[in-house]
Design a protein around this motif. Structure first.
Motif, mmCIF file in Angstrom:
data_model
loop_
_atom_site.group_PDB
_atom_site.id
_atom_site.type_symbol
_atom_site.label_atom_id
_atom_site.label_comp_id
_atom_site.label_asym_id
_atom_site.label_seq_id
_atom_site.Cartn_x
_atom_site.Cartn_y
_atom_site.Cartn_z
ATOM 1 N N UNK A 27 2.847 41.197 -14.734
ATOM 2 C CA UNK A 27 3.606 40.151 -14.047
ATOM 3 C C UNK A 27 2.820 38.843 -14.039
ATOM 4 N N UNK A 28 3.497 37.780 -14.440
ATOM 5 C CA UNK A 28 2.866 36.469 -14.564
ATOM 6 C C UNK A 28 3.211 35.611 -13.340
ATOM 7 N N UNK A 29 2.194 35.352 -12.515
ATOM 8 C CA UNK A 29 2.373 34.562 -11.294
ATOM 9 C C UNK A 29 1.220 33.556 -11.152
ATOM 10 N N UNK A 30 1.086 32.612 -12.081
ATOM 11 C CA UNK A 30 -0.089 31.726 -12.057
ATOM 12 C C UNK A 30 -0.190 30.868 -10.797
ATOM 13 N N UNK A 31 0.932 30.424 -10.244
ATOM 14 C CA UNK A 31 0.864 29.543 -9.077
ATOM 15 C C UNK A 31 0.480 30.311 -7.819
ATOM 16 N N UNK A 32 1.039 31.506 -7.649
ATOM 17 C CA UNK A 32 0.635 32.320 -6.504
ATOM 18 C C UNK A 32 -0.806 32.791 -6.667
ATOM 19 N N UNK A 33 -1.215 33.083 -7.889
ATOM 20 C CA UNK A 33 -2.606 33.474 -8.126
ATOM 21 C C UNK A 33 -3.552 32.328 -7.769
ATOM 22 N N UNK A 34 -3.161 31.110 -8.113
ATOM 23 C CA UNK A 34 -3.992 29.940 -7.796
ATOM 24 C C UNK A 34 -4.053 29.723 -6.288
ATOM 25 N N UNK A 35 -2.932 29.942 -5.616
ATOM 26 C CA UNK A 35 -2.909 29.814 -4.162
ATOM 27 C C UNK A 35 -3.858 30.830 -3.532
ATOM 28 N N UNK A 36 -3.832 32.070 -4.041
ATOM 29 C CA UNK A 36 -4.717 33.106 -3.513
ATOM 30 C C UNK A 36 -6.179 32.793 -3.804
ATOM 31 N N UNK A 37 -6.458 32.256 -4.990
ATOM 32 C CA UNK A 37 -7.842 31.918 -5.343
ATOM 33 C C UNK A 37 -8.397 30.820 -4.457
ATOM 34 N N UNK A 38 -7.518 29.961 -3.947
ATOM 35 C CA UNK A 38 -7.957 28.878 -3.075
ATOM 36 C C UNK A 38 -7.891 29.215 -1.603
ATOM 37 N N UNK A 39 -7.553 30.463 -1.266
ATOM 38 C CA UNK A 39 -7.409 30.825 0.137
ATOM 39 C C UNK A 39 -7.669 32.296 0.364
ATOM 40 N N UNK A 40 -6.871 32.895 1.246
ATOM 41 C CA UNK A 40 -7.036 34.295 1.631
ATOM 42 C C UNK A 40 -5.793 35.078 1.230
ATOM 43 N N UNK A 41 -5.999 36.218 0.578
ATOM 44 C CA UNK A 41 -4.905 37.149 0.324
ATOM 45 C C UNK A 41 -5.096 38.358 1.224
ATOM 46 N N UNK A 42 -4.059 38.673 1.978
ATOM 47 C CA UNK A 42 -4.081 39.832 2.855
ATOM 48 C C UNK A 42 -3.526 41.016 2.069
ATOM 49 N N UNK A 43 -4.381 41.962 1.753
ATOM 50 C CA UNK A 43 -4.013 43.043 0.831
ATOM 51 C C UNK A 43 -3.139 44.098 1.483
ATOM 52 N N UNK A 44 -3.116 44.137 2.826
ATOM 53 C CA UNK A 44 -2.413 45.199 3.526
ATOM 54 C C UNK A 44 -1.437 44.619 4.547
ATOM 55 N N UNK A 45 -0.500 43.813 4.062
ATOM 56 C CA UNK A 45 0.507 43.195 4.924
ATOM 57 C C UNK A 45 1.799 44.000 4.872
ATOM 58 N N UNK A 46 2.499 44.055 5.996
ATOM 59 C CA UNK A 46 3.770 44.782 6.088
ATOM 60 C C UNK A 46 4.797 43.940 6.824
ATOM 61 N N UNK A 47 6.065 44.250 6.594
ATOM 62 C CA UNK A 47 7.122 43.690 7.423
ATOM 63 C C UNK A 47 7.281 44.585 8.652
ATOM 64 N N UNK A 48 8.070 44.149 9.604
ATOM 65 C CA UNK A 48 8.287 44.936 10.822
ATOM 66 C C UNK A 48 9.598 45.688 10.822
ATOM 67 N N UNK A 49 10.377 45.519 9.751
ATOM 68 C CA UNK A 49 11.569 46.323 9.500
ATOM 69 C C UNK A 49 11.997 46.059 8.072
#
Length: 484
Positions: A27-49
């Protein structure tokens, strides 16, 4: 933390495994990858429903679904419970939404100063067929998923074009408005929510013969459980996917829609840069829930497997550490305190009991490890489903049925249910006790069914609902639903 503007971007139905920065090989997501590289990625996030309306109501209010009682896609948020939008507006911040909200109606006071191109539940009523939880019947609209999947245009892609255009223009207009309190802009895109149709420029990024097949897609590999078996009756998408070719084509389209989503996020980042607002704006990206995408025979959402309940979560901007991966479990209710902290709005006394924590505090290690929680009381669920995450352990409680227990550290694919393993009897008991400290699952399950029974009568009764047919997804503004 120095107050700053907040751009909060939410997509719809984005499985977090399908991200370059999460490690997906295709999957190609260069802009989201760049956003993550410049900040924090939460690897274990969930929705509440894991379904749209209650998930978005929970995110908006910062409260669990059972606390606010917007249970399903026919009992939508109606403006009666304070949201983070209300709190910001009360404190003089400009707070605007652009795109999907999935509340009851714009006529309600939803807390925004302005709603641009809002998409709410259809006719203020929503998808009433999902209320018939004790009368689960095979869907008809679900069978379209396989036949429609592939290259092409769709109303959802056109809607996302319009949302992104409006958001880019909104940001441009803020370039010269530096005075006053920080603003908050909520941009809510609908892709990669089905229909699984992607324009050719995005679809063609993923050759169908190279797209992986879903996890445990063979029928003999499907997990068996009374809750899950009944859910498959209602969400019978799998009946349309009678060949590997159809599955690969659908997944290629989903991948293409994610790249289209990434393109739109890139447009928003470019708009911030060109407006000179990057140094004064923090950005959060997430989704309202995931998508099973054929895993274990499920498409769409509505169960507690990670493909459905997990969401991407990325945060970047001034004062946020770059290139960090935070493994502490988080959920969408953490958005409420995060947004208030970002813009510098004070906490309201009535919000002292909110279950969430600021993502800024979590990322900086200022909070203690905690349990996180999700619940499901909607389409196809003959009983309530409750998920408690404690570290790597994931406990799923079904009212009146056997629970499930997974250790995501050793079993990220959730293939080995440990609920009956004697070696895990202690952890299972502790997880159940922790869940019951949050709520009484039997009482809440009964409350949800009572509220839904009242709603069934309110909309004309069971027979009227059955006679009305169903539609696969909420139509964007200016379009009509297609009933089956």
């Amino acid at each position: 933390m120095t107050p700053a503007n907040m751009l909060f971007i939410m997509s719809d139905e984005h499985n977090p495994r399908m991200l370059g920065c999460h490690g997906h090989p295709m999957v190609k997501t260069p802009h989201m990858d760049r956003l993550a590289a410049g900040g924090v990625r939460f690897s274990d996030a969930s929705c509440n429903s894991p379904i749209c309306v209650p998930s978005r109501a929970s995110f908006a209010t910062g409260r669990y679904v059972h606390q606010i009682r917007f249970w399903d896609n026919a009992i939508p948020y109606d403006g009666t419970v304070p949201t983070w939008h209300h709190r910001l507006r009360e404190n003089g911040h400009e707070v605007t939404s652009i795109g999907k909200l999935h509340f009851r109606a714009t006529d309600d006071d939803n807390g925004f100063v302005e709603e641009v191109l809002p998409m709410h539940v259809l006719n203020g009523v929503g998808m009433v067929s999902g209320l018939l939880r004790k009368d689960v019947r095979p869907g008809k609209a679900t069978l379209k998923l396989a036949t429609e999947a592939g290259p092409g245009d769709s109303s959802y892609q056109r809607y996302d074009d319009a949302i992104t255009d409006a958001a880019v223009q909104w940001i441009k207009e803020r370039a010269d408005k530096r005075a006053g309190k920080p603003w908050a802009l909520f941009v809510s895109l609908v892709c990669p929510h089905f229909p699984l149709i992607a324009r050719e420029e995005w679809f063609n990024l993923y050759p169908e013969d190279q797209v992986p097949l879903p996890h445990r897609h063979e029928r003999q590999e499907w997990p068996r459980h009374p809750f899950l078996d009944t859910l498959r009756i209602f969400q019978n998408y799998h009946e349309g996917f009678d060949s590997e070719r159809k599955m690969r084509r659908a997944i290629a389209a989903y991948f293409g829609m994610i790249s289209f989503l990434d393109h739109n996020i890139g447009r928003l980042m470019t708009a911030l840069e060109e407006a000179g607002l990057m140094d004064s704006t923090r950005v959060v990206y997430t989704s309202d829930h995931g998508d099973n995408l054929g895993a274990r025979g499920y498409w769409g959402k509505s169960n507690m497997y990670q493909d459905s309940v997990a969401v991407p979560m990325i945060m970047a901007g001034p004062g946020i550490p770059a290139g960090q991966v935070c493994h502490e479990p988080v959920t969408l209710v953490d958005g409420f305190p995060t947004i208030l902290d970002c813009v510098g709005a004070p906490r309201h006394p009535d919000d002292a009991d909110l279950p969430g924590n600021s993502l800024f505090d979590i990322a900086n290690g200022l909070t203690h490890p905690r349990d996180v929680f999700s619940e499901y009381h909607a389409s196809g669920a003959v009983t309530g489903a409750f998920m408690l995450r404690r570290g790597s352990l994931k406990y799923i409680h079904y009212t009146g049925m056997e629970p499930q227990l997974f250790d995501l550290r050793t079993d990220p694919g959730e293939e080995h249910d440990l609920a009956r393993d004697p070696d895990y009897a202690g952890p299972r008991r502790e997880c159940e006790q922790a869940l019951r400290a949050i709520l009484d699952p039997d009482a809440i399950d009964a409350l949800a069914f009572r509220d839904q029974a009242a709603r069934i009568e309110e909309v004309g009764g069971r027979e009227k609902i059955l006679a009305g047919g169903n539609y696969g997804y909420t139509p964007p503004p200016g379009t009509q639903p297609v009933y089956s």
